[in-house]
Design a protein around this motif. Sequence first.
Motif, PDB file in Angstrom:
ATOM      1  N   SER A 194       1.005  -1.225  -0.014  1.00 50.33           N
ATOM      2  CA  SER A 194      -0.069  -0.119   0.139  1.00 50.33           C
ATOM      3  C   SER A 194       0.755   1.357  -0.042  1.00 50.33           C
ATOM      4  O   SER A 194       0.617   2.176  -0.549  1.00 50.33           O
ATOM      5  CB  SER A 194      -0.727   0.006   1.182  1.00 50.33           C
ATOM      6  N   PHE A 195       2.062   1.254   0.898  1.00 52.56           N
ATOM      7  CA  PHE A 195       2.743   2.286   0.854  1.00 52.56           C
ATOM      8  C   PHE A 195       3.226   2.828  -0.637  1.00 52.56           C
ATOM      9  O   PHE A 195       3.544   3.714  -0.981  1.00 52.56           O
ATOM     10  CB  PHE A 195       4.141   2.021   1.659  1.00 52.56           C
ATOM     11  N   TYR A 196       3.725   1.533  -1.452  1.00 44.32           N
ATOM     12  CA  TYR A 196       4.242   1.545  -2.796  1.00 44.32           C
ATOM     13  C   TYR A 196       3.117   2.295  -3.663  1.00 44.32           C
ATOM     14  O   TYR A 196       3.571   2.911  -4.356  1.00 44.32           O
ATOM     15  CB  TYR A 196       4.557   0.266  -3.436  1.00 44.32           C
ATOM     16  N   SER A 197       1.944   1.840  -3.550  1.00 45.70           N
ATOM     17  CA  SER A 197       0.805   2.151  -4.531  1.00 45.70           C
ATOM     18  C   SER A 197       0.530   3.627  -4.078  1.00 45.70           C
ATOM     19  O   SER A 197       0.387   4.470  -5.012  1.00 45.70           O
ATOM     20  CB  SER A 197      -0.328   1.402  -4.072  1.00 45.70           C
ATOM     21  N   LEU A 198       0.623   4.162  -2.663  1.00 45.21           N
ATOM     22  CA  LEU A 198       0.632   5.562  -2.281  1.00 45.21           C
ATOM     23  C   LEU A 198       1.497   6.552  -3.016  1.00 45.21           C
ATOM     24  O   LEU A 198       1.598   7.541  -3.271  1.00 45.21           O
ATOM     25  CB  LEU A 198       0.299   5.637  -0.908  1.00 45.21           C
ATOM     26  N   ARG A 199       3.065   5.900  -2.798  1.00 48.58           N
ATOM     27  CA  ARG A 199       4.001   6.593  -3.410  1.00 48.58           C
ATOM     28  C   ARG A 199       4.037   6.837  -4.920  1.00 48.58           C
ATOM     29  O   ARG A 199       4.426   7.903  -5.456  1.00 48.58           O
ATOM     30  CB  ARG A 199       5.365   5.855  -2.710  1.00 48.58           C
ATOM     31  N   TYR A 200       3.461   5.729  -5.650  1.00 45.79           N
ATOM     32  CA  TYR A 200       3.567   5.658  -7.144  1.00 45.79           C
ATOM     33  C   TYR A 200       2.034   5.406  -7.385  1.00 45.79           C
ATOM     34  O   TYR A 200       1.876   4.377  -7.728  1.00 45.79           O
ATOM     35  CB  TYR A 200       4.456   4.595  -7.619  1.00 45.79           C
TER      36      TYR A 200
END
Length: 365
Positions: free
Chosen positions: A220-226
């Motif tokens: 989820s962090f990766y999806s929010l960052r990108y």
Amino acid sequence: MSYLLFGGGFYMVLMALVWLVQPARNIINYYFAAMYSSTGLIVLYAWAERTGIIYNAYLLYNVQITLCYVFAPLLYYGFSQITDLHRKPATFFFPHFIPAIISLPIIIANNLLHASTFAALPESVVPTDLQSDPAFFAIHLLGLGANVYILYFLIRIIITGATFFRNKNLESMKELSYLLAFVLWFILDIALMFVAHLLRNTDLLHAAKLLSSVTFILYSFYSLRYPEYTQKVIRKSKQLRYRNTQLRGLNKDELLKRLDYLMTVEKIFTDMDITLVSLSAQLMVTPHQLSEILNQYLHMNFRTYLNRHRVREAEQLLEKRPDASIIEIAFAVGFNSKASFNANFLQQTGSTPSDFRKRQASVVC
């Protein structure tokens, strides 16, 4: 570990709400909301079991098994929607949720049937006290089945995703590579849960669930960052699916044989005016289909394929016709200028036509 389980589960339920309130709502939003909520509830159940809270609401005991039966097909359905490879209507996946529908009343009925067991539990009860109880053996088997069910769909995802690995442009599909790496890691995590179920080791089971929550949190962090990540996967998957659709129904082996005959026997590459359109007409396919055949199976575009045959022919003529000039050889094999001939010959052989001829002459002497 209890605090970590609660924090991980609560975070994923919160992420489910975030996906639901996105301005641009589509099927992907609802899918991620369902994914995060089901996973979050599974982790929160582990927290409730570890703290003993679940025994005060004994009707919900083992309800995480049903959530696992929901999670398994949901994961595959979402992957199919995102990659667009084996995309089917939502109704197609409904039968896969039947185990979840069946398991819930079985679990609740078993809890009601053994209500006295819950009432007799000591205050310091630990999960293994009930897991070793013969009254819950059938439910234990249901739990093992849920893990196998998840593994089954995860493996189907890997098999489906392998379609991309057969495409030469995989290096441009790093977004999907990350997604498949996530799935592979999750397979290991589910395998760990399966072992924990077999051993009836609650600590190991809770650790595996905590690990799964960490995996989803990092995702989820990766999806929010990108935020463009998911859209890139969807867009590129549609492109690949379209290309595969274009080639479906063609006898690729027969087409490649016909193409090889035209090049090696009829030597149509010597025609300076040959184009992708004219060659595809001779093969009775569309220019797009021929281009895809060359790219997907020979790993080169039309111009590179044509010039490769021309250079090979030029190598033979330079040796067989020592009196012919370089420009005559160039025109004979289909190049329309000496500069183009020299550039392609140098690129493919590492030497100029003149140097190649001198080297061959010295070998003969």
